[in-house]
Design an enzyme around this catalytic site. Structure first.
Site, PDB file in Angstrom:
ATOM      1  CD  GLN A 174     -32.763 -25.905 -26.860  1.00 14.89           C
ATOM      2  OE1 GLN A 174     -32.066 -26.448 -25.966  1.00 14.89           O
ATOM      3  NE2 GLN A 174     -33.895 -25.215 -26.517  1.00 14.89           N
TER       4      GLN A 174
ATOM      5  NE  ARG B 226     -40.484 -27.539 -19.669  1.00 12.29           N
ATOM      6  CZ  ARG B 226     -40.916 -28.708 -20.006  1.00 12.29           C
ATOM      7  NH1 ARG B 226     -40.302 -30.083 -19.911  1.00 12.29           N
ATOM      8  NH2 ARG B 226     -42.361 -28.861 -20.228  1.00 12.29           N
ATOM      9  CB  CYS B 227     -35.799 -21.515 -15.977  1.00  8.36           C
ATOM     10  SG  CYS B 227     -34.291 -20.642 -16.363  1.00  8.36           S
TER      11      CYS B 227
END
Lengths: 784, 162, 187
Positions: free
Chosen positions: A221, A368-369
């Site tokens: 990523q 995802r936070c």
């Protein structure tokens, strides 16, 4: 101002179809495991069955003798090259291959390289490892006890304490609590879960002896950051490393850390001079790669009798597993957890977090936070509901009384954040209207009289994303700016490259739409590329909902630089002064004489064929954007559940999600992100946990036990929006990818607790399985 | 090591054959021997369905079959959906309705939906959700995938290419 | 992963004969499918091995068996067996207490109470199956125990070393029985 563009141009706000879909729907994506290079060989990891043991010996003789095996690398081999340990993104270190001892079940012990995957797997079975079991520590609450086994003998400090972090006014907050008339407390555990993107992690490391260049195709990523890490750790000159992150099958934070498999594949390729592919299995993914959460949190709210909050006190125990491999900005060992004051006006607050080691997989990452924001949002939203229950005030009303009013933004929270903009009340009103809140409450009253269980849960969350400004944010010292480089071709088409990396967020479309918005070039004419460190400008990657706030902003800024030069060229072509020109997307025209105009395409052509004297040829720009602040998307989610008294099963009847992420680039893509995130939140709330038994055996190490919702379990999501632009972002956008995972767990849990609150239940920990619910009902004597 | 065996299959209409180990999984046969990488591997316990293909007209999880078990059969993979450059209505539907994000589950979803529509020309939402319940997705929350299948069902009912 | 297993079975032999058998780990080992005693270290300690095959997965444990406590008056014995997987894939331990009760018909009731602990890959994937597999192992042990006792006794020395290859537990049938067991309910 945001100009309107036509659907053919496809700028901001247009739900244009995705440009990247064409290859995926034909099965022509290029994921890491699809990469096939001549002479490529395969790696397979040998892993520890024990959670804590001395490594007595690793015998690779039988494995090496198997025909087709090219190498078997052990920790001892790596130690000779000083590579047995590697730095983590949290300034800790992690074993690449074990030496001395193993610290979690599934830890990497040896790496087998063979001509094909099956032979590699066969050989891995032949590696004989001798262990001496040591006492296991799996309860973080016992990690700091005097008699607890010391896990990390490599550290100077011989205990299991990693860090203590605190922020806020401890004294002031304690004083308020001493005098408070109302106090509500909740102990909320956020279980260890795992992002489990559908594509597991892997790489193809290709060292070419003829050119001395190392190319790594990698599920990454953050390709540039990884390249720099490989250069620093491996001592390879950075210009000789190329990281290519091709198509990525989901990331969710799982593909931010550097894993031992990558390092071993690189070492193997450097040693053998052939490409080495390593792709982990799903079980390896769940058992050894970056997990998320595992936060044991306690929140206390002090309030007056009307429910007006006066202080918040938070204490958290963070279980990081065997190594602190969390990916977070340097100054924040607990990430952005201090957003735990949430959407509420609080005069004072204090928050402290202690991190400990246990015999579990290392981590934790931001699933995802946006760096622990899920934990924070969950905690405050649960605590507010507990306070509402305590005071017998409706949870929506209690929130309303405490929301930061729209007029008070930018708002400085007592824990140090300056929220850019917000209008919490408007979002909540829309959500409650949409779900028919008053009628639902009346229905609940009726149902309770008949002994039926129905619950309504609200979550009014505030997110904090887009890390981040250079003055505060860096990862391993690299500042968290991001970038965009745009080049316009003579025929008016464009190519744009960014330092971020999409794993499904649709960047090939949304970034093109930003260029379309700023320059009027149709999005269809803009090619977007990310992920190749040889060509893309340096960036920190995609996670923590940062792409739109950072690279998106950089794209707008680069496009504006191009527009400035385009204006000069237009003035030259139209034989007028720049001051006489007006802009509308796609063209400059002379004020008062709109027919005297030059399109961006004509200007682009001129940049190569009719260059104004004194100006360089070409039409391109690069921007490295340092965001002045983070952005604060927010929203209100409302969930309605019905509980089956016979089985404890919770059915989500309705779920309304109102999100505010400022100005939206592509509403279709935003909606898709919300659907996906809510589904992940559902899974976390009801069906997922990676747990360990007392011997350190992983429970939840495969999809047999770690459950992902299918289309059948997933309810229908109702989405809507309000729009409160970010005042500091070039086009007022905030980012939204993580809001649904951040905001939804509390909505689900609040709904379930609400369904049984009249029986005296104040809290139920996730995952809320039917078994757990049934036991609560049994305890209260209401099972069907 | 067991002796290699000859496997002959018709894949997307083409005759293919190869000598393989009996233990070679069908998904590896498709991806590495036939070099059709559209079929993906997402798990190791047969749960995720990313490896779904059609074998002799029925959906199978190719990670849970050996290549030798497909000998003599006909396989349809995602690469076989497109005909003469024309996208299948399902492929169109996934694009129109934003039924994919990272794309990794998409081939499996397409194959399961293909089989579903063969048996149900007018599936209800529940039919669709059950029809794809053997395919996991982490990105979309399934809602737009359902719409994509409904789009395709609608188009095919109107006499669009099957 | 700790499991408690209790098993009771009857042997049509007098209590003293059963006790002589039960208090000798070498005799007991013969009855455990896939197990053997390889060496006697001292009067209370033995070295042994067991091969467990479930499906295609074979695990060879080597380790020690210790008699913790042995009371010929109350006919109670406590044995601790600990083993490590030779390929380093895990470990298992079992603490078993065996008790004998004389029956009025001249037979003996054998009760065994065991605590089994498994660490490693088996404990993850096979967690649910392990308890069923252990049950089946015990059932077969009981059958073998009864059968051997009802045979003419062989002198213990002849057992050591002549046991030969331990017979592995029948793979697929074991796993199949275990899975069936999950649905049929405890027998």
């Amino acid at each position: 101002m945001i100009h309107h563009t036509s659907p053919e141009v496809g700028g901001m706000g247009h739900p244009i179809k995705r440009k990247e879909d064409l290859r995926f729907i034909q099965g022509k994506g290029n994921y890491v495991d699809d990469v096939h290079l001549p002479g490529m060989v395969y790696g397979h990891m040998v892993r520890s069955p024990y959670a804590h043991a001395r490594l007595k010996s690793v015998n690779t003789e039988k494995a090496k003798k198997l025909p087709g095996v090219l190498a078997v690398i052990t920790g001892e081999d790596l130690a000779k090259a000083n590579l047995a340990w590697m730095p983590t993104l949290s300034y800790d270190k992690q074993m690449v291959l074990a030496t001395g001892k193993v610290l979690f079940q599934s830890q990497e012990v040896a790496f087998v390289v063979a001509e094909d995957r099956y032979t590699a797997a066969d050989a891995a079975e032949l590696v004989e490892v001798e262990y001496e079991e040591l006492p296991v520590l799996v309860d973080p609450n016992k990690a700091l006890d005097p008699g607890a086994p010391v896990l990390r003998e490599d550290r100077e400090q011989k205990n299991n304490h990693i860090f203590h972090w605190e922020v806020g006014d401890q004294q002031g907050t304690d004083q308020v609590f001493q005098k408070a008339v109302v106090k509500a407390k909740v102990h909320a555990f956020f279980p260890r879960c795992h992002p489990a993107p559908l594509e597991t992690c892997g790489c193809v490391a290709d060292f070419n002896r003829a050119t001395n260049k190392l190319t790594v195709y990698m599920t990454s990523q953050a390709p540039h950051a990884h390249r720099t890490v490989f250069a620093l750790v491996g001592g390879i000159p950075e210009q000789n490393i190329r990281v290519i992150s091709p198509d990525i099958g989901g990331g969710f934070g799982n593909k931010v850390p550097v894993y031992p498999g990558y390092v071993c594949a690189i070492v193997a390729s450097l040693t053998l001079g052939v490409p080495v592919k390593w792709i982990e299995t799903r079980s390896e993914n769940l058992q050894s790669t970056g997990f998320a959460r595992d936060y044991h949190m306690t929140a206390e709210i002090a309030a007056d009798r009307d429910g007006k909050m006066q202080a918040l006190r938070v204490k958290t125990l963070a279980d990081h597993g065997a190594f602190n491999a969390a990916a977070q900005p340097t100054k924040f060992p607990a990430g952005l957890f201090s957003i735990c004051t949430g959407s509420y006006e609080l005069p004072t607050a204090f928050c402290e977090v202690d991190g400990v080691y246990t015999n579990k997989a290392p981590g934790g990452i931001a699933y995802r936070c946006s760096f622990r924001v899920t934990e924070a949002a969950y905690l405050i939203e649960r605590a507010v509901d507990v306070l509402a229950q305590e005071l017998k005030i409706d949870p929506a009303e209690l929130r309303r009384r405490n929301f930061i009013p729209a007029a008070k933004f930018p708002y400085k929270s007592p824990l140090g954040w300056t929220y850019d903009s917000g209008n919490y009340e408007a979002a909540m009103k829309l959500a409650l209207d949409k779900i028919g809140y008053p009628q639902l409450r009346r229905e609940q009253e009726e149902k309770r009289k008949q002994g039926e269980l129905m619950g309504i849960g609200i979550s009014s969350f505030t997110e904090i994303v887009g890390a981040g400004p250079a003055h505060t944010f860096d990862i391993l010292g690299i500042k968290m700016f991001d970038s965009c480089e745009i080049r316009i071709h003579p025929t008016g088409k464009a190519i744009a490259r960014m330092g971020t990396k999409s794993q499904g967020q649709g960047h090939e479309t949304t970034y093109a739409q930003i260029v379309a918005q700023e320059l009027g070039i149709p999005a269809a004419d803009v090619t977007v590329e990310e992920g190749d460190t040889d060509t893309a400008p340096y960036g920190l990657g995609t996670y923590a909902s940062r792409s739109t706030p950072t690279s998106g902003a950089a794209t707008a800024m680069a496009a504006r630089k191009i527009r400035e030069k385009a204006k000069k060229i237009a003035a030259y072509l139209l034989e007028c002064s720049e001051n006489d020109l007006e802009w509308e997307p796609g063209k400059f025209y002379v004020r008062g004489t709109p027919s005297k105009a030059k399109t961006i395409q004509e200007i682009a052509f001129a940049a190569y064929t009719n260059i104004p004297p004194g100006l360089e040829a070409g039409l391109e720009a690069v921007d490295y954007y340092d965001p002045p602040n983070l952005t604060f998307p927010f929203g209100t989610y409302v969930c309605v559940v019905d509980i089956d008294k016979g089985t404890g099963e919770v059915k989500v009847r309705r779920f309304v999600a109102v999100d505010d992420c400022g100005n939206i680039i592509n509403p279709m893509i935003v909606e898709g992100q919300i659907h996906g995130g809510l589904t992940e939140g559902l899974a976390i709330a009801f069906m997922q946990q990676i747990d360990y038994d007392e011997s350190g055996n992983v429970q939840g190490g495969s999809f047999m036990d770690y459950l992902l919702p299918t289309a059948v379990e997933t309810p229908h999501w109702e989405t809507d929006k309000t729009c409160t632009p970010s005042p500091h972002h070039p086009f007022g956008a905030k980012g939204v990818g993580e809001s649904p995972t951040v905001g939804s767990p509390a909505a689900f849990v609040n709904a379930v607790v609400d369904a049984v609150s009249h029986l005296g239940v104040r809290h139920i920990d996730m995952p809320i399985t039917p078994w757990k619910v049934w036991n609560v009902l049994k305890e209260k004597g209401v099972t069907g | 090591m067991a002796r290699k065996q000859l496997v002959r299959v018709k894949v997307n209409g083409r005759e293919r054959e190869a000598e393989v180990e009996p233990r070679l999984l069908l998904v590896h046969f498709i991806r590495e021997v036939l070099e059709l990488t559209g079929t993906h591997i997402g798990c190791d316990t047969s749960h995720c369905g990313a490896c779904t293909v059609l074998l002799n007209g029925k959906t199978v999880k190719s990670c849970t079959l050996f290549a030798v078990q497909a000998d003599g059969g006909a396989i349809l993979t995602v690469e076989g959906l497109i005909k003469d450059g024309q996208l299948h209505p399902l492929q169109e539907g996934f694009k129109e309705e934003h039924g994919l994000q990272c794309g990794f589950c998409t081939p499996g979803m397409l194959m399961s939906s293909y089989a579903l529509l063969e048996n149900h020309s007018h599936p209800s939402e529940a039919d669709i959700r059950w029809g794809i319940s053997g395919n996991l997705c982490r990105c979309t929350g399934y809602q737009n995938i359902v719409k994509a299948v409904q789009f395709a069902a609608g188009k095919m009912a109107q006499g669009g290419a099957k | 992963m700790a499991l408690k297993i209790e098993k009771t079975f009857l042997v049509q032999e007098p209590i003293e004969k059963v006790w002589e058998f039960l208090s000798d780990p070498r005799q007991v080992a013969v009855c455990v499918p896939g197990a053997k005693i390889t060496e006697q270290v001292d009067e209370k300690t033995y070295k042994g091995a067991i091969r467990v095959k479930v499906g295609p997965s074979v695990t060879d444990y080597t380790g020690e068996v210790q008699i913790l406590r042995s009371d010929a008056q109350t006919h109670e014995i406590e044995i601790l067996g600990k083993g490590q997987d030779v390929r380093g894939r895990g470990s298992a331990s079992m603490n078993m207490t065996g008790k004998l009760q004389a029956l009025t018909n001249g037979g003996t009731e054998v009760t065994s109470l065991s605590e089994v602990n498994v660490v490693g890959i088996l404990a993850q994937m096979g967690a649910r199956v392990i308890s069923e597999v252990s049950n089946i192992l015990f059932e077969e042990f009981a059958r073998n125990f009864q059968a051997r006792l009802q045979q003419p006794t062989q002198p213990p020395q002849a057992q050591e070393g002549t046991v030969g290859e331990p017979k592995p537990i029948r793979a697929t049938s074991l796993a199949w029985e275990a899975t069936k067991g999950l649905f049929r309910g405890k027998s």
